[in-house]
Design an enzyme around this catalytic site. Structure first.
Site, PDB file in Angstrom:
ATOM      1  N   VAL A 265       0.816  -1.203   0.000  1.00  8.97           N
ATOM      2  CA  VAL A 265       0.000   0.000   0.000  1.00  8.97           C
ATOM      3  C   VAL A 265       0.855   1.261   0.000  1.00  8.97           C
ATOM      4  O   VAL A 265       0.327   2.369  -0.175  1.00  8.97           O
ATOM      5  CB  VAL A 265      -0.951   0.007   1.211  1.00  8.97           C
ATOM      6  CG1 VAL A 265      -0.200   0.304   2.496  1.00  8.97           C
ATOM      7  CG2 VAL A 265      -2.093   0.975   1.020  1.00  8.97           C
ATOM      8  N   GLU A 266       2.166   1.093   0.140  1.00 12.01           N
ATOM      9  CA  GLU A 266       3.050   2.273   0.192  1.00 12.01           C
ATOM     10  C   GLU A 266       3.960   2.306  -1.037  1.00 12.01           C
ATOM     11  O   GLU A 266       3.551   2.785  -2.092  1.00 12.01           O
ATOM     12  CB  GLU A 266       3.834   2.271   1.504  1.00 12.01           C
ATOM     13  CG  GLU A 266       2.909   2.406   2.720  1.00 12.01           C
ATOM     14  CD  GLU A 266       3.653   2.479   4.034  1.00 12.01           C
ATOM     15  OE1 GLU A 266       4.390   3.464   4.241  1.00 12.01           O
ATOM     16  OE2 GLU A 266       3.499   1.549   4.857  1.00 12.01           O
ATOM     17  N   MET A 267       5.182   1.775  -0.952  1.00 12.47           N
ATOM     18  CA  MET A 267       6.111   1.863  -2.077  1.00 12.47           C
ATOM     19  C   MET A 267       6.119   0.601  -2.936  1.00 12.47           C
ATOM     20  O   MET A 267       6.644   0.607  -4.052  1.00 12.47           O
ATOM     21  CB  MET A 267       7.517   2.194  -1.558  1.00 12.47           C
ATOM     22  CG  MET A 267       7.547   3.538  -0.844  1.00 12.47           C
ATOM     23  SD  MET A 267       9.068   3.886   0.070  1.00 12.47           S
ATOM     24  CE  MET A 267      10.105   4.545  -1.226  1.00 12.47           C
TER      25      MET A 267
END
Length: 343
Positions: free
Chosen positions: A134-136
């Site tokens: 969900v981030e990088m």
């Protein structure tokens, strides 16, 4: 006589005010500590300039993400108090993260990282967002391939980690980021100057707020150098807030320990620079500092704070804003033909 009485009375007031300030300072110094001017060691090891310089570049490099769009600074913007000023961060593919992004400023003073304390230190923390879908949304192998494909980075890793046979590694990437992050401290706040003896560093309302902060019990959880960040506590010791502030699906530290008593337990937020980092709480649903103070009084202390009390405590919290790190935006080394393409 008429000339001496006012002078004498004024002198007594001055002595009384100085005495009150000294007493307040002594109480505060037993609970809090000023932020040091500089941090030079991590876990007992000296931080090298080469490692910190490398970490500085990596902090701003979006190629650590699969999309080549998101850098560490995206969610921990050093121009915005080390957060991003949105309820929850936007990550890979425009996904919304589950929790409000905590500030990275002074994070070196926290006992552990993340709202649930799942990372023991900044090196461990640095690995999480890089890999989180969900981030990088990247992988260690792809990060290493990216860094090795960029000649300037390959040389920088050799200089930063001269004793390693294979210096370009995922662990060393995280350590370099940590070496940079330890420089992101904010000393010399008005509160720090007061702790060191400057009576005029805080105004009367801020001193009233500091006294209330200690007398009401806020400092039981929010103490130490970072005014928090040291322990874990249930959100809602006395009364649970509403579901918009305490989402039922996020059980906090329980996801780390699988211990029933850790349901809805979170790390006490560090309050340094809190005036710069709305919205508040892990859900990011409260925008006003006075409202956040009132909610904590009700939920954690079982006390309905009067508006002037919440206002005074908020005024004290605003005195925790220190000198912000002056970080130049680096010129990043160019990719090569072998650098993995964004996805």
């Amino acid at each position: 006589m008429s000339c001496r009485i006012p002078v004498l009375f004024s002198g007594l007031l001055l002595i009384a005010n100085v005495g009150a300030a000294d007493e307040l300072r002594d109480r505060a110094n037993a609970i809090f500590k000023p932020i040091p001017d500089k941090v030079t060691q991590v876990r007992g090891q000296a931080v090298s300039d080469d490692q910190a310089r490398l970490g500085h570049k990596l902090w701003f490099d979006p190629r650590l993400s699969r999309s080549h769009v998101i850098s560490c600074n995206t969610c921990h913007n050093l121009s915005l108090g080390g957060g991003d000023n949105v309820p929850t961060s936007i990550g890979h593919g425009w996904q919304k993260g589950p929790r409000n992004s905590p500030t990275v400023l002074n994070a070196v003073f926290n006992a552990a990282q993340f709202w649930d304390g799942r990372a023991a230190d900044l090196q461990a923390q640095a690995k999480g967002p890089v890999q989180a879908g969900v981030e990088m949304n990247n992988t260690p192998d792809r990060v290493v391939a990216t860094l090795k494909s960029i000649p300037e980075y390959a040389n920088a890793f050799k200089e930063a980690f001269p004793n390693d046979k294979d210096p370009v590694s995922f662990d060393n990437m995280a350590y370099a980021l940590e070496a940079f992050e330890v420089s992101l401290t904010t000393p010399n706040s008005p509160f720090d100057r007061f702790l060191k003896g400057d009576d005029k560093a805080l105004d009367a309302k801020q001193k009233e707020g500091l006294a209330l902060f200690m007398d009401s019990g806020c400092s039981a959880c929010h103490n130490g150098v970072n005014v928090g960040g040291q322990g874990y506590f249930p959100f809602g010791v006395i009364k649970k807030p509403g579901a918009e502030i305490l989402p039922s699906g996020d059980k906090g530290r329980f996801t780390v320990t699988n211990t029933a008593t850790d349901e809805y337990v979170f790390r006490a937020a560090p309050l340094r620079n809190v005036a710069l980092t709305p919205p508040y709480f892990h859900s990011g649903e409260v925008w006003e500092l006075e409202q956040a103070v009132a909610i904590m009084g009700d939920s954690q202390l079982g006390r309905t704070l009067k508006p002037d009390e919440a206002s005074a405590i908020a005024a004290f919290l605003r005195s925790l804003t220190g000198t912000q790190p002056q970080v130049a935006y680096p010129v990043l080394p160019p990719s090569s033909a072998d650098t993995p393409k964004p996805e």
